[in-house]
Write a protein that holds these residues in place. Structure first.
Motif, short mmCIF file in Angstrom:
data_model
loop_
_atom_site.label_atom_id
_atom_site.label_comp_id
_atom_site.label_asym_id
_atom_site.label_seq_id
_atom_site.Cartn_x
_atom_site.Cartn_y
_atom_site.Cartn_z
N ARG A 42 34.65 -70.84 -24.54
CA ARG A 42 34.59 -70.45 -25.96
C ARG A 42 34.91 -71.66 -26.84
O ARG A 42 34.25 -71.93 -27.83
CB ARG A 42 35.59 -69.32 -26.21
CG ARG A 42 35.56 -68.78 -27.62
CD ARG A 42 36.68 -67.80 -27.84
NE ARG A 42 37.98 -68.46 -27.79
CZ ARG A 42 39.15 -67.83 -27.71
NH1 ARG A 42 39.17 -66.52 -27.64
NH2 ARG A 42 40.28 -68.49 -27.70
N GLU A 43 35.94 -72.42 -26.46
CA GLU A 43 36.33 -73.59 -27.26
C GLU A 43 35.29 -74.70 -27.17
O GLU A 43 35.03 -75.40 -28.13
CB GLU A 43 37.71 -74.10 -26.81
CG GLU A 43 38.84 -73.14 -27.07
CD GLU A 43 38.94 -72.68 -28.53
OE1 GLU A 43 38.96 -73.54 -29.43
OE2 GLU A 43 38.98 -71.45 -28.76
N ARG A 45 32.12 -74.30 -26.78
CA ARG A 45 31.01 -73.88 -27.66
C ARG A 45 31.29 -74.26 -29.11
O ARG A 45 30.40 -74.60 -29.85
CB ARG A 45 30.83 -72.36 -27.63
CG ARG A 45 30.41 -71.79 -26.33
CD ARG A 45 28.89 -71.61 -26.25
NE ARG A 45 28.51 -71.35 -24.88
CZ ARG A 45 28.32 -72.30 -23.98
NH1 ARG A 45 28.45 -73.56 -24.30
NH2 ARG A 45 28.00 -72.00 -22.74
N LYS A 46 32.55 -74.14 -29.51
CA LYS A 46 32.91 -74.40 -30.91
C LYS A 46 32.96 -75.89 -31.22
O LYS A 46 32.94 -76.28 -32.37
CB LYS A 46 34.29 -73.80 -31.20
CG LYS A 46 34.23 -72.30 -31.47
CD LYS A 46 35.47 -71.83 -32.20
CE LYS A 46 36.59 -71.53 -31.26
NZ LYS A 46 37.81 -71.02 -31.83
N LEU A 49 30.43 -77.17 -33.57
CA LEU A 49 30.54 -76.62 -34.91
C LEU A 49 31.58 -77.33 -35.75
O LEU A 49 31.46 -77.41 -36.97
CB LEU A 49 30.94 -75.14 -34.83
CG LEU A 49 29.86 -74.15 -34.45
CD1 LEU A 49 30.48 -72.78 -34.25
CD2 LEU A 49 28.80 -74.08 -35.54
N VAL A 50 32.57 -77.85 -35.08
CA VAL A 50 33.69 -78.44 -35.80
C VAL A 50 33.22 -79.53 -36.76
O VAL A 50 33.56 -79.54 -37.93
CB VAL A 50 34.72 -78.99 -34.78
CG1 VAL A 50 35.75 -79.85 -35.47
CG2 VAL A 50 35.37 -77.84 -34.06
N LEU A 55 35.58 -78.03 -40.32
CA LEU A 55 36.78 -77.20 -40.28
C LEU A 55 38.03 -78.09 -40.38
O LEU A 55 38.04 -79.19 -39.87
CB LEU A 55 36.84 -76.39 -38.98
CG LEU A 55 35.69 -75.41 -38.76
CD1 LEU A 55 35.84 -74.73 -37.41
CD2 LEU A 55 35.63 -74.38 -39.87
N GLN A 65 39.41 -83.31 -32.56
CA GLN A 65 39.43 -82.01 -31.89
C GLN A 65 38.62 -82.06 -30.60
O GLN A 65 39.02 -81.55 -29.57
CB GLN A 65 38.87 -80.95 -32.86
CG GLN A 65 38.26 -79.74 -32.20
CD GLN A 65 39.29 -78.68 -31.86
OE1 GLN A 65 40.43 -78.77 -32.29
NE2 GLN A 65 38.90 -77.72 -31.08
N ASN A 126 27.28 -83.20 -26.78
CA ASN A 126 26.83 -81.87 -26.35
C ASN A 126 26.29 -81.89 -24.92
O ASN A 126 25.33 -81.20 -24.59
CB ASN A 126 25.75 -81.36 -27.32
CG ASN A 126 25.72 -79.85 -27.39
OD1 ASN A 126 26.51 -79.18 -26.72
ND2 ASN A 126 24.81 -79.30 -28.16
#
Ligand code: AHM
Ligand code: MG
Length: 336
Positions: A42-43, A45-46, A49-50, A55, A65, A126
């Motif tokens: 889950r992390e 995947r994020k 997006l960061v 964010l 991050q 990625n």
């Protein structure tokens, strides 16, 4: 029934007779490991997006991050696995020493060794990364765990495998009865059997090595790599070159398509004469997987699983993949 997959636990129950170590405790260990991997996935995947969403808070716009994800994965695994009640100690690529189970928590007989986020330097791009794990049992009668308990040959592993965080999240593992791959179905949150009984082709089509280090290799290593690039090999034509730079991803591709991954020793850093990859948390678990899939793994001389570790973070040269390719590479590494 159509549309219904076999979960890891169902698969484990079906094959329990073949794997007597699959007791309730092992099931518990695997359940907790799977849950930890889902959180890590889950992390991961994020992570992309960061940067896009900018964010703030714990996240730094320089992408800090992303780099911290390996630290995060390590903390999740330690926290959850310490509470599984079935381990007596752990070792992580990120921790210099063995990780004990606090006295206030229940303990078991299993030892867990892991690389929490292998290939983590690739997160920014990625690229696929993964968690590699090795499960062993304490062999001594002592009530406490010492380093010696971890310094056992890879043949002592009771299970090994990896989670791959890619375009889909996968679990590939073995308990010594073949290798099975499961793909996370995000709609139901379960890993479902997608690759039963994986067999690596006996001769591959791919060689994977960081050739930028050629100038640091000895003649044997150069000859070995050249063999896969020539038309005088088992295939009679050059192999294709594929190198992601993320061991777990390079390994997984070669496991499915056939091929050899090499990380030989080189003369770049005299302090690290044995290559880069770690015996206990990278080479040994993947060696168990590849052998169970019909492949092989050596350090250029001997079988990886037969090496008795001398230190927790010991490094080894690694030649791993299709059986005939690894046999040939090992033979060539002995010549000259
Ligand atoms: P890591 O565990 O710190 O991510 O390092 C191991 C990684 C492997 O995933 C990969 O095969 C290797 O380092 C790549 O190294 P290099 O960049 O020297 O080719
Ligand atoms: Mg690693």
């Amino acid at each position: 029934m159509e549309g219904v997959g076999i979960t890891v636990m169902e698969h484990l129950l079906i094959h329990q007779k073949e794997a007597p170590m699959a007791t309730g405790k092992f099931t518990r260990l695997l359940t907790e490991l799977i849950f930890s991997a889902k959180i890590i996935a889950r992390e991961v995947r994020k992570a992309g997006l960061v940067d896009i969403l900018g964010l703030t808070g714990e996240i730094n716009v320089q992408g800090e991050q992303v780099r911290k994800l390996d630290e995060y994965a390590n903390r999740i695994l330690i926290y959850r696995m310490q509470r599984a009640g079935v381990l007596c100690a752990m070792a992580s690529e990120e921790n210099a020493d063995i990780i004990e189970i606090p006295d206030n928590l229940p303990k078991g007989d299993y030892l867990l060794i892991f690389d929490p986020l292998d290939g983590s330097s690739n997160i920014d791009a990625n690229v696929n990364i993964g968690t590699i794990f090795s499960i062993r049992k304490k062999t001594s009668d002592r009530a406490y765990v010492t380093l010696e308990d971890f310094l056992q040959k890879g043949t002592e592993q009771v299970a090994a495998g990896y989670f791959l965080y890619g375009s889909s999240t996968m679990l590939v593992y073995t308990t010594g009865n073949g290798v099975h791959g499961f793909t996370l179905d995000p709609s139901v949150g379960e890993f479902l059997l997608s690759h039963p009984n994986i067999q690596i082709p006996e001769i591959g089509k791919i060689y994977s090595v960081n050739e930028a280090y050629t100038m640091y290799w000895d003649e044997r290593t150069k000859n070995t790599v050249n063999y896969f690039k020539s038309d005088k090999n088992l295939r009679g034509k050059p192999y294709s070159s594929r190198y992601i730079g993320s061991l777990v991803a390079d390994f997984h591709r070669n496991l499915l398509y056939g091929g050899i991954f090499m990380y030989p020793a080189d003369k770049r850093d005299p302090a690290k004469p044995h290559g880069k990859l770690r015996l206990l948390c990278e080479a040994a678990p993947l060696a168990m997987v590849v052998e169970q899939a019909g492949g092989a793994a050596t350090d250029g001389k001997q079988r990886i699983l037969d090496i008795k570790p001398e230190a927790l973070h010991q490094r080894v040269p690694l030649f791993i993949g299709s059986k005939k390719d690894v046999e040939k590479a090992t033979e060539l590494m002995q010549q000259g």
